[in-house]
Scaffold this active site. Structure first.
Site, mmCIF file in Angstrom:
data_model
loop_
_atom_site.group_PDB
_atom_site.id
_atom_site.type_symbol
_atom_site.label_atom_id
_atom_site.label_comp_id
_atom_site.label_asym_id
_atom_site.label_seq_id
_atom_site.Cartn_x
_atom_site.Cartn_y
_atom_site.Cartn_z
ATOM 1 N N LYS A 13 0.630 -1.195 0.248
ATOM 2 C CA LYS A 13 0.125 -0.240 -0.301
ATOM 3 C C LYS A 13 0.848 1.033 0.009
ATOM 4 O O LYS A 13 0.426 2.405 -0.540
ATOM 5 C CB LYS A 13 -1.071 0.181 1.842
ATOM 6 C CG LYS A 13 -1.542 -1.418 1.146
ATOM 7 C CD LYS A 13 -2.754 -1.077 2.685
ATOM 8 C CE LYS A 13 -2.657 -1.107 3.444
ATOM 9 N NZ LYS A 13 -0.943 -1.787 4.044
ATOM 10 N N ARG A 88 -9.676 0.579 9.001
ATOM 11 C CA ARG A 88 -9.154 -0.860 9.546
ATOM 12 C C ARG A 88 -10.451 -2.030 9.922
ATOM 13 O O ARG A 88 -10.090 -2.672 10.626
ATOM 14 C CB ARG A 88 -8.094 -0.596 10.076
ATOM 15 C CG ARG A 88 -6.905 -1.056 9.214
ATOM 16 C CD ARG A 88 -5.756 -0.758 10.250
ATOM 17 N NE ARG A 88 -5.000 -1.334 10.078
ATOM 18 C CZ ARG A 88 -3.667 -0.638 9.610
ATOM 19 N NH1 ARG A 88 -3.465 0.595 8.750
ATOM 20 N NH2 ARG A 88 -2.446 -1.409 9.555
ATOM 21 N N ARG A 127 12.122 -5.791 4.965
ATOM 22 C CA ARG A 127 11.272 -3.834 4.691
ATOM 23 C C ARG A 127 13.009 -3.079 5.264
ATOM 24 O O ARG A 127 12.838 -3.762 6.358
ATOM 25 C CB ARG A 127 10.567 -4.007 5.329
ATOM 26 C CG ARG A 127 10.005 -2.233 4.842
ATOM 27 C CD ARG A 127 8.646 -1.934 4.706
ATOM 28 N NE ARG A 127 7.660 -2.064 6.127
ATOM 29 C CZ ARG A 127 6.231 -2.725 6.147
ATOM 30 N NH1 ARG A 127 5.536 -1.769 5.256
ATOM 31 N NH2 ARG A 127 6.081 -2.478 7.172
ATOM 32 N N ARG A 159 11.526 -1.358 11.136
ATOM 33 C CA ARG A 159 10.494 0.068 11.848
ATOM 34 C C ARG A 159 10.145 -1.678 12.789
ATOM 35 O O ARG A 159 10.545 -3.111 12.707
ATOM 36 C CB ARG A 159 9.156 -0.476 11.381
ATOM 37 C CG ARG A 159 8.382 0.319 10.574
ATOM 38 C CD ARG A 159 7.518 0.212 10.119
ATOM 39 N NE ARG A 159 6.351 0.362 10.265
ATOM 40 C CZ ARG A 159 4.828 -0.023 9.372
ATOM 41 N NH1 ARG A 159 4.644 0.485 8.777
ATOM 42 N NH2 ARG A 159 4.013 -0.984 9.730
ATOM 43 N N ARG A 170 -0.216 -8.659 13.839
ATOM 44 C CA ARG A 170 -0.458 -7.930 12.639
ATOM 45 C C ARG A 170 -1.340 -8.072 11.992
ATOM 46 O O ARG A 170 -2.210 -8.300 11.322
ATOM 47 C CB ARG A 170 0.797 -7.222 11.805
ATOM 48 C CG ARG A 170 1.196 -5.810 12.865
ATOM 49 C CD ARG A 170 2.467 -5.011 12.278
ATOM 50 N NE ARG A 170 2.341 -4.972 10.860
ATOM 51 C CZ ARG A 170 3.324 -4.542 10.176
ATOM 52 N NH1 ARG A 170 4.827 -5.088 10.862
ATOM 53 N NH2 ARG A 170 2.949 -3.928 9.286
HETATM 54 P P1 AP5 Z 1 4.955 -1.667 2.065
HETATM 55 O O1 AP5 Z 1 4.456 -1.194 0.822
HETATM 56 O O2 AP5 Z 1 5.211 -1.235 2.780
HETATM 57 O O3 AP5 Z 1 3.251 -2.036 2.408
HETATM 58 P P2 AP5 Z 1 2.212 -1.597 3.422
HETATM 59 O O4 AP5 Z 1 0.789 -1.891 2.751
HETATM 60 O O5 AP5 Z 1 1.963 -0.394 3.283
HETATM 61 O O6 AP5 Z 1 2.350 -2.302 4.409
HETATM 62 P P3 AP5 Z 1 2.552 -1.746 6.140
HETATM 63 O O7 AP5 Z 1 3.010 -2.953 7.220
HETATM 64 O O8 AP5 Z 1 2.978 -0.551 6.202
HETATM 65 O O9 AP5 Z 1 0.925 -1.940 6.279
HETATM 66 P P4 AP5 Z 1 0.449 -2.256 8.261
HETATM 67 O O10 AP5 Z 1 -0.711 -1.796 7.026
HETATM 68 O O11 AP5 Z 1 0.740 -2.990 8.498
HETATM 69 O O12 AP5 Z 1 0.927 -0.778 8.462
HETATM 70 P P5 AP5 Z 1 0.380 0.454 9.362
HETATM 71 O O13 AP5 Z 1 1.344 1.439 9.310
HETATM 72 O O14 AP5 Z 1 -0.500 1.227 8.245
HETATM 73 O O15 AP5 Z 1 5.725 -2.384 1.044
HETATM 74 C C1 AP5 Z 1 6.029 -4.095 2.021
HETATM 75 C C2 AP5 Z 1 7.600 -4.249 1.494
HETATM 76 O O16 AP5 Z 1 6.784 -5.048 0.504
HETATM 77 C C3 AP5 Z 1 8.768 -3.038 1.090
HETATM 78 O O17 AP5 Z 1 10.058 -3.534 1.668
HETATM 79 C C4 AP5 Z 1 8.128 -3.017 0.134
HETATM 80 O O18 AP5 Z 1 9.581 -2.513 -0.789
HETATM 81 C C5 AP5 Z 1 8.052 -4.029 -0.586
HETATM 82 N N1 AP5 Z 1 7.275 -4.717 -1.452
HETATM 83 C C6 AP5 Z 1 6.097 -3.456 -1.700
HETATM 84 N N2 AP5 Z 1 5.164 -3.862 -3.653
HETATM 85 C C7 AP5 Z 1 5.942 -5.005 -3.751
HETATM 86 C C8 AP5 Z 1 5.820 -6.287 -4.857
HETATM 87 N N3 AP5 Z 1 5.293 -5.957 -5.626
HETATM 88 N N4 AP5 Z 1 7.229 -7.259 -4.900
HETATM 89 C C9 AP5 Z 1 7.882 -7.251 -4.284
HETATM 90 N N5 AP5 Z 1 7.955 -6.313 -2.889
HETATM 91 C C10 AP5 Z 1 7.102 -5.091 -2.843
HETATM 92 O O19 AP5 Z 1 0.058 0.893 10.148
HETATM 93 C C11 AP5 Z 1 0.754 0.256 11.246
HETATM 94 C C12 AP5 Z 1 0.575 0.152 12.825
HETATM 95 O O20 AP5 Z 1 -0.338 1.558 13.285
HETATM 96 C C13 AP5 Z 1 -0.933 -0.861 12.773
HETATM 97 O O21 AP5 Z 1 -0.336 -2.200 13.506
HETATM 98 C C14 AP5 Z 1 -1.525 -0.522 14.293
HETATM 99 O O22 AP5 Z 1 -0.958 -0.376 14.575
HETATM 100 C C15 AP5 Z 1 -1.590 1.437 13.838
HETATM 101 N N6 AP5 Z 1 -2.766 2.193 13.132
HETATM 102 C C16 AP5 Z 1 -2.453 2.075 11.355
HETATM 103 N N7 AP5 Z 1 -4.421 2.605 11.352
HETATM 104 C C17 AP5 Z 1 -4.255 2.286 11.796
HETATM 105 C C18 AP5 Z 1 -5.719 2.222 11.887
HETATM 106 N N8 AP5 Z 1 -6.343 2.788 10.886
HETATM 107 N N9 AP5 Z 1 -6.387 1.717 12.562
HETATM 108 C C19 AP5 Z 1 -5.699 1.077 14.186
HETATM 109 N N10 AP5 Z 1 -4.595 1.577 13.984
HETATM 110 C C20 AP5 Z 1 -3.848 2.001 13.043
#
Ligand code: AP5
Ligand code: ZN
Length: 215
Positions: A13, A88, A127, A159, A170
């Site tokens: 994402k 979410r 990552r 991270r 997660r």
């Molecule tokens: P990346 O693009 O970083 O993936 P992502 O989908 O953004 O994953 P996140 O881990 O950031 O999502 P998340 O939803 O767990 O975390 P968030 O920060 O929102 O890609 C991942 C890796 O793969 C990278 O190394 C990239 O280079 C590689 N990659 C990408 N595309 C690829 C491809 N096509 N092929 C190969 N490799 C690829 O949330 C973190 C925490 O915050 C949550 O756990 C929660 O505690 C809190 N939080 C955030 N939002 C909320 C909410 N709305 N409600 C409650 N808690 C929340």
């Protein structure tokens, strides 16, 4: 263009959202980035959120709803928005729809990026992030110089929640609380599935093929 990028942790994402925001000139709103900035700045919100984030649990809905309401009412969102990591839970989705009605910017499309669990774990374990917002993968998207950000030259870091036991939690939180939103948006007729496996550039063009219809 009013868009939600949806998908499990590690689906890509953030990687896609950064490029899409540049391409379509709309703000990228990542609740994960907003929370991490608060943790870094040591705010009260950051201190509260960190306890949940470090365990791989979701931060309470009322906190997130407040954050997203404030952000969506900023003036740059008049051009549209690209939400990443929100909503979410069903209460977050219901609250979003009320906020969007108030600002008259209804959601047009929810892109569900689909990637198998095994691949998600490999992606998250490898990552590396930069404080400027760039993210890399040790194998799939390495920086030109090991451990250094291509964009700003800063040292990359992992991270805290990209550790294997936290990744498992997660994924459980995603399956229990977030995945039901797929049917929620399918029922509203605005869900589009995207195959998130394969080259980052290929996933990007598949997404653009869908989003070009909303320009
Ligand atoms: P990346 O693009 O970083 O993936 P992502 O989908 O953004 O994953 P996140 O881990 O950031 O999502 P998340 O939803 O767990 O975390 P968030 O920060 O929102 O890609 C991942 C890796 O793969 C990278 O190394 C990239 O280079 C590689 N990659 C990408 N595309 C690829 C491809 N096509 N092929 C190969 N490799 C690829 O949330 C973190 C925490 O915050 C949550 O756990 C929660 O505690 C809190 N939080 C955030 N939002 C909320 C909410 N709305 N409600 C409650 N808690 C929340
Ligand atoms: Zn950087």
């Amino acid at each position: 263009m009013n868009v939600v990028l949806f998908g499990p942790p590690g689906a890509g994402k953030g990687t896609q959202a950064k490029e899409l925001a540049k391409h379509y000139q709309i703000p990228h709103i990542s609740t994960g980035d907003i929370l991490r900035a608060n943790v870094r700045d040591g705010t009260e919100l950051g201190r509260e959120a960190k306890e949940y984030m470090d365990k791989g649990e979701l931060v309470p809905d009322e906190v997130l709803i407040g954050i997203i309401k404030d952000r969506l009412t900023e003036s740059d969102c008049k051009a549209g928005y690209l939400l990443d990591g929100y909503p979410r839970t069903v209460p977050q989705a219901d609250a979003l729809s009320g906020i969007l009605d108030d600002i008259r910017m209804p959601l047009e499309v929810v892109l569900n990026i689909d990637v198998a669990d095994e691949e998600l774990i490999t992606r998250l374990c490898g990552r590396y992030m930069c404080t400027c917002g760039e993210s890399y993968h040790i194998k799939f998207n390495p920086p030109k110089n090991e451990g250094v950000c291509d964009a700003c030259g800063a040292q990359l870091y992992q991270r805290d929640d990209d550790k294997e036991d936290v990744i498992g939690q997660r994924l459980d939180s995603y399956k229990g609380k977030t995945q039901p939103l797929i049917d929620y948006y399918k029922d509203k007729g605005i869900l589009v599935n995207i195959d998130g496996t394969g080259e980052i550039g290929r996933v990007f063009s598949d997404i653009c093929e869908v989003l070009d219809q909303y320009k």
